[in-house]
Design a protein around this motif. Structure first.
Motif, PDB file in Angstrom:
ATOM      1  N   PHE A 105      36.271  40.711  50.079  1.00 18.84           N
ATOM      2  CA  PHE A 105      37.325  40.625  49.065  1.00 18.84           C
ATOM      3  C   PHE A 105      37.915  39.218  48.995  1.00 18.84           C
ATOM      4  O   PHE A 105      38.087  38.662  47.903  1.00 18.84           O
ATOM      5  CB  PHE A 105      38.415  41.646  49.369  1.00 18.84           C
TER       6      PHE A 105
ATOM      7  N   TYR B 261      37.452  43.381  43.918  1.00 19.19           N
ATOM      8  CA  TYR B 261      37.889  44.529  44.734  1.00 19.19           C
ATOM      9  C   TYR B 261      36.826  45.621  44.752  1.00 19.19           C
ATOM     10  O   TYR B 261      36.515  46.189  45.811  1.00 19.19           O
ATOM     11  CB  TYR B 261      39.202  45.083  44.196  1.00 19.19           C
TER      12      TYR B 261
ATOM     13  N   TYR C 257      34.931  47.253  47.902  1.00 17.24           N
ATOM     14  CA  TYR C 257      35.096  48.704  48.083  1.00 17.24           C
ATOM     15  C   TYR C 257      33.740  49.385  48.211  1.00 17.24           C
ATOM     16  O   TYR C 257      33.518  50.193  49.127  1.00 17.24           O
ATOM     17  CB  TYR C 257      35.884  49.271  46.899  1.00 17.24           C
TER      18      TYR C 257
END
Length: 362
Positions: free
Chosen positions: A199, A333, A337
């Motif tokens: 990230f 993101y 994820y």
């Protein structure tokens, strides 16, 4: 004005002021813009950094550390190459061929060969900066909790520490815990580190001003190492039942002997899982950078088509670039994820417990 909107507008200004002048300086010496070469040069690694904003046009040299066949170890700054046009101590940057953009030297046969190259490139510097930032965040969080956990009335973290606690618990409770299972605490440190490493690098890659803007997670070597870490953890900590399902799965015997069809498929699956992790992260980040750069190129490609067309395409380019760049913040993101979730799923599947029949339980 809302503070979040201020941050978004500031990011947009940084992007427009950082990317457009850089492209302008790359194209001002040539009438015909080679979009393909321009994009590849900007997403590729480099031995120097560039700052081109508000009239400031500076090149930041980076350390070159190489060991050649003829001259041995050499340490110098990339400025000695004069932007890749000069040779220094027998080393130079190849302008074409298989080693294009890399440091090479000539061997005794006169062939271009690669020396041992430990140089601090743009991607390496970005990798080091993101790692330091990640360590600082982790140690700051640990220090805060260590300090306040000893108090009789522990404080609730606020501000940055409160946000990071929410972020960490979200990843831990919503991704790691349900995907891995009861042994999630054993693998949470790695998975949390992988998530925030990806990230942070994704976000830093969207900031076009040096020392940021490095295409770290869009470099297949970096995603390969991350995928290998997951593969090693999955297979080293896999249970006996996991390995049994690979080499002797519960399928008809004729699928296992005399020709081990299913075991062969399962063994291939050991390699395809990390390969999917590697390619997914690499391709998505690289594609995002390429789209943004391609849209910026519209401004310079349409210069020769007249003022009216160039002006209108400039407006379209800026609007679409800003939109895609905002989408890339979300993608930064999402990709962290997805990588963490799939790694957790693969680890969880390797933690399978032996199956007991109903009769055995009673």
């Amino acid at each position: 004005m809302n503070s979040r909107l201020k941050y978004i507008l500031a990011f947009i200004c940084i992007f427009v002021l950082g990317v457009a002048p850089t492209f302008a300086s790359s194209t001002e010496s040539s009438e015909d813009v080679n979009v393909k070469e321009l994009i590849l040069d900007h997403v590729a690694d480099a031995y120097e950094g560039h700052i081109n904003i508000l009239g400031l046009n500076a090149t930041i040299p980076l350390p070159i550390i190489v060991k050649g066949e003829n001259s041995g170890w050499q340490i110098f700054m990339s400025s000695n190459f004069h932007h890749g046009t000069a040779e220094h101590n027998g080393f130079y940057i190849a302008s074409s061929g298989d080693y294009r953009g890399k440091i090479v030297e000539k061997n005794q046969a006169g062939e271009e060969v690669r020396p041992w190259d430990f140089s601090i490139t743009k991607n390496t510097l970005g990798l080091l900066l993101s790692s330091v930032l990640l360590i600082v965040i982790i140690l700051s969080m640990a220090s805060w909790y260590k300090k306040h956990s000893k108090e009789d009335d522990p404080k609730v973290p606020k501000g940055f520490f409160g946000f990071m606690e929410l972020f960490i618990m979200n990843v831990n409770d919503d991704i790691i815990k349900p995907c891995v299972g009861k042994n999630y605490k054993k693998f949470a440190p790695y998975l949390l580190t992988a998530f925030f490493f990806i990230f942070i690098n994704n976000i830093m890659g969207l900031i076009p001003i040096f020392p940021f803007g490095a295409n770290v997670t869009g470099n297949i070597a970096v995603t390969l190492v991350l995928a290998l870490f997951t593969m090693v953890i999955v297979n080293v900590f896999g249970t006996k039942e996991y390995w049994k399902e690979i080499f002797w799965p519960e399928v008809p015997t004729w699928l296992k002997v005399p020709i081990p069809i299913m075991p062969a498929i399962e063994v291939v699956g050991i390699l395809t899982k990390p390969f999917a992790l590697m390619i997914r992260l690499f391709a998505n980040i690289l594609a995002g950078h390429s789209i943004v750069l391609g849209l910026v190129c519209l401004i310079f490609v349409t210069v020769q088509l007249g003022t009216a067309i160039n002006t209108s395409m400039t407006i379209v380019s800026v609007v679409l670039t800003i939109f895609i760049d905002l989408v890339e913040i979300l993608v930064a993101y999402i990709q962290a994820y997805v990588f963490t979730m799939l790694s957790a799923v693969f680890i969880g599947l390797a933690q399978v417990e032996p199956h007991h029949s109903h009769a055995e339980k009673h």
